[in-house]
Motif scaffolding. Sequence first.
Motif, mmCIF file in Angstrom:
data_model
loop_
_atom_site.group_PDB
_atom_site.id
_atom_site.type_symbol
_atom_site.label_atom_id
_atom_site.label_comp_id
_atom_site.label_asym_id
_atom_site.label_seq_id
_atom_site.Cartn_x
_atom_site.Cartn_y
_atom_site.Cartn_z
ATOM 1 N N LEU A 257 0.627 -1.049 0.235
ATOM 2 C CA LEU A 257 0.030 -0.341 0.030
ATOM 3 C C LEU A 257 0.630 1.067 0.795
ATOM 4 N N MET A 258 1.692 1.334 0.368
ATOM 5 C CA MET A 258 3.402 2.415 0.496
ATOM 6 C C MET A 258 3.208 2.258 -1.090
ATOM 7 N N GLY A 259 3.911 1.325 -1.497
ATOM 8 C CA GLY A 259 4.834 1.593 -2.725
ATOM 9 C C GLY A 259 3.494 2.160 -3.214
ATOM 10 N N LEU A 260 2.285 2.017 -3.706
ATOM 11 C CA LEU A 260 0.881 2.494 -4.740
ATOM 12 C C LEU A 260 0.668 3.795 -4.104
ATOM 13 N N LYS A 261 0.427 4.230 -3.226
ATOM 14 C CA LYS A 261 0.789 5.265 -2.308
ATOM 15 C C LYS A 261 2.098 6.630 -3.564
ATOM 16 N N ARG A 262 3.154 5.129 -3.546
ATOM 17 C CA ARG A 262 3.774 6.668 -4.258
ATOM 18 C C ARG A 262 3.631 6.609 -5.296
ATOM 19 N N VAL A 263 3.391 5.818 -5.924
ATOM 20 C CA VAL A 263 3.360 5.854 -7.909
ATOM 21 C C VAL A 263 1.697 6.489 -7.545
#
Length: 310
Positions: A257-263
């Motif tokens: 979810l953190m990765g998705l929030k970044r990209v």
Amino acid sequence: MPASYAYLGPEGTFTEVALRTLPEAATRELVPYVSVQSALDAVRTGEAEAAFVPIENSVEGGITTTLDELVAGAPLMIYREVLLSITFALLARPGTAISDIKTVSAHPAAQPQVRNWLRANLPEALWESAGSNADAARLVQEGRYDAAFAGEFAAARYGLEALETGIHDAENAQTRFVLVGRPARPAAPSGADKTSVVIWQRDDHPGGLRDLLDEFATRGINLMLLQSRPTGAGIGNYCFCVDAEGHISDRRVAEALMGLKRVSLQVRFLGSYPRADVGVDGVRPAFPGTSDEEFMAAADWVAHCQDGRF
């Protein structure tokens, strides 16, 4: 007064039957609403504690009305899910024969589940959509239509007779229902959970969806639903509704979810909640390298490197 749960009504829907399988339903006032939208709005305005609505069926996939409300409406969160096996009965007023039926009605999601039966048995009948299968039965009772596809249990409620029962085009058809409330802290992980999110791409480019899915794949997270929905911003503009195995408190899910929030342009968290199918499928073991312990060990290794301790 007891707290209330809104549900897609009127009385006698599959939604009501599924809702009554929840233990907490016995301690709530169950209030039918005329549509998915009105049931969810009752939660948003504080009129109801939670709403219980269909979200997916095994024949046609996601229930678009529910998905679009969760995507575009004021934020809500999923807390529980229920799976219900679905078969239909053809309900008509007493004295009606199959040959008398010129119009049939049901919820739009029912049509793909009875299409072949309808073609074989009532090829000339005109289909009319209703707000729910029980609402279709009510309209038959009132004389608006000749017959309705609904649960056999709705016949007595609306003074109808079942001309045919056990109607379904697909064996073992199921519908998934969710209990939706206002955003709050998710329940503690059960050990067999599902996390739902909506993802908007930052821009349209080759491999854009793959980039989003890589956030799950590289962490060994299995996806259980992936459905695109139009954003309303023009042809070709879509967001993606995703159900993933695991709980937001799991390290691999949190990192995804953190990765998705970044990209991504935007990510909407729809909840982490117990899976309803674990009694059927069991819980798939995590891939090597994706357990919380392995994530923590990797984080410790990086910290050691940063401290000069190799």
